[in-house]
Motif scaffolding. Structure first.
Motif, PDB file in Angstrom:
ATOM      1  N   ALA A 134      74.255   6.868  71.309  1.00 18.03           N
ATOM      2  CA  ALA A 134      75.344   7.089  72.172  1.00 18.03           C
ATOM      3  C   ALA A 134      76.356   7.162  72.055  1.00 18.03           C
ATOM      4  O   ALA A 134      77.330   6.410  71.171  1.00 18.03           O
ATOM      5  CB  ALA A 134      74.940   7.338  74.010  1.00 18.03           C
TER       6      ALA A 134
ATOM      7  N   THR B  95      78.538   8.979  78.588  1.00 20.90           N
ATOM      8  CA  THR B  95      77.341   9.366  77.276  1.00 20.90           C
ATOM      9  C   THR B  95      76.387   8.560  77.208  1.00 20.90           C
ATOM     10  O   THR B  95      75.022   9.029  77.380  1.00 20.90           O
ATOM     11  CB  THR B  95      77.771   9.473  76.188  1.00 20.90           C
TER      12      THR B  95
ATOM     13  N   ALA C 194      73.713  15.599  77.016  1.00 20.11           N
ATOM     14  CA  ALA C 194      73.505  14.870  76.575  1.00 20.11           C
ATOM     15  C   ALA C 194      71.867  14.445  76.707  1.00 20.11           C
ATOM     16  O   ALA C 194      71.238  13.481  76.160  1.00 20.11           O
ATOM     17  CB  ALA C 194      74.083  13.354  76.763  1.00 20.11           C
TER      18      ALA C 194
ATOM     19  N   GLY D  19      80.643   7.878  72.494  1.00 18.61           N
ATOM     20  CA  GLY D  19      81.498   8.690  73.817  1.00 18.61           C
ATOM     21  C   GLY D  19      81.833   7.528  74.767  1.00 18.61           C
ATOM     22  O   GLY D  19      81.767   6.189  74.058  1.00 18.61           O
TER      23      GLY D  19
ATOM     24  N   ASN E 190      79.296  13.034  72.266  1.00 18.97           N
ATOM     25  CA  ASN E 190      80.297  13.330  72.607  1.00 18.97           C
ATOM     26  C   ASN E 190      81.801  13.860  72.457  1.00 18.97           C
ATOM     27  O   ASN E 190      82.603  13.000  72.100  1.00 18.97           O
ATOM     28  CB  ASN E 190      80.283  12.874  74.195  1.00 18.97           C
TER      29      ASN E 190
ATOM     30  N   THR F  31      77.326  17.403  71.983  1.00 21.35           N
ATOM     31  CA  THR F  31      77.642  17.972  73.205  1.00 21.35           C
ATOM     32  C   THR F  31      78.944  19.185  73.251  1.00 21.35           C
ATOM     33  O   THR F  31      79.711  19.073  72.705  1.00 21.35           O
ATOM     34  CB  THR F  31      77.502  16.767  74.707  1.00 21.35           C
TER      35      THR F  31
END
Length: 311
Positions: free
Chosen positions: A70, A76, A53, A72, A16, A47
């Protein structure tokens, strides 16, 4: 508690770039290069919108991906987890269906990781480079419109009110935004009932309260230790209730939210349960893994060891 070494497989890295007010976009390149230099195989995708996501994780899981990173903040990770479930539910116990989730907390924060260390990005990268993972429960909320999944906590009452303020007015302000939201929340302090019944109880608890929190891990807001006895792999919900404490009393005890001593207050209760039921008249504001939602909650239960986390 068993910790096992990860098999050397490619992580689908869901980034993200807008997390942390754009901080993620600036820092992600060098961080991923360091991981690759350490032998971590990565496939990356960014994303562009809320909810993306989840879609990416869901479609990748269907294609056979089992390892996810992940990049972020809490939001996220929350989206990725909700993309993986319910497809990853393994009632038959098939190990090859259990996904692994790693974290690169380049957003506003990652409260979940705080349970395992206070070094943030450095801890997360070291866990990846050392190929560490462990079993983790998933908590499942059934609500009027469907189901959602979370790994950190869900709160209603004061905590959700503060989060709504932060999300709407101070989202890009970092830790300062939490404090400003807390004091604005104090000015609008509400004590009200949220009828719940813990598994094994015969009646719903309809007493007014400041907040209720249903936890898988200890921390929220980065450093608030809402559930000091929570464990991410015990197969139980850590339920914390703080009764109708007044404004002055809350200010005096505010520090206890950060060191976990608030659960010793005479108006506080903490217990573990396998299931919680709600008896709400309508939708309420909730905070779930840092997200601000409005839902008519029906029940929370636990999916034991349904996920592996790199921590």
């Amino acid at each position: 508690m068993q910790v096992r070494t990860l098999v050397d497989e490619k992580f689908l890295t869901i980034i993200n770039p807008a997390a942390g007010g754009g901080r993620s976009r600036k820092l992600v390149g060098p961080a991923l290069e360091k991981l690759r230099a350490g032998g971590i195989a990565l496939e990356t995708v960014e994303t562009n919108a809320t909810g993306e996501a989840s879609r990416i994780a869901r479609e990748a899981y269907a294609r056979g991906h089992r390892k996810f990173l992940a990049v972020g903040g809490d939001g996220t990770s929350y989206e990725v987890a909700n993309g993986l479930f319910p497809d990853a539910l393994t009632s038959s116990g098939e190990a090859d269906r259990v996904p692994t989730l790693a974290f690169l907390p380049l957003g506003t924060g990652n409260s979940f990781l705080r349970d395992f260390g206070d070094q943030g990005v450095e801890h997360a990268m070291r866990a990846l480079l050392e190929r560490r993972s462990r079993a983790c429960d998933i908590l499942r909320l059934t609500h009027e419109e469907g189901v959602l999944y979370y790994i950190n906590l869900l709160s209603v009452g004061f905590a959700a009110d503060v989060n709504i303020l932060r999300q709407r007015r101070f989202k890009s302000s970092g830790p300062l935004g939490y404090w400003v939201s807390i004091f604005l929340g104090l000015a609008q302090l509400k004590r009200r009932p949220f009828p719940v019944r813990v598994a094994g109880d015969s009646e719903f608890d309809r007493r007014p309260c400041l907040f209720l929190s249903f936890n898988n891990s200890k921390f929220t807001g980065g450093t608030m230790m809402i559930a000091p006895s929570a464990a991410t792999d015990d197969g139980l919900i850590d339920f914390v209730r703080w009764g109708p404490i007044g404004r002055a009393g809350l200010v005096r005890n505010l520090g206890g939210l950060y060191d976990g001593t608030h659960v010793s207050h005479p108006l506080a209760e903490s217990k573990k349960a396998s299931r919680i039921e709600f008896d709400l008249d309508g939708p309420i504001d909730v905070m779930v893994d840092g997200e601000a939602l409005t839902l008519r909650c029906e029940a929370i239960d636990v999916l034991p060891s349904a996920l592996r986390v790199v921590v």
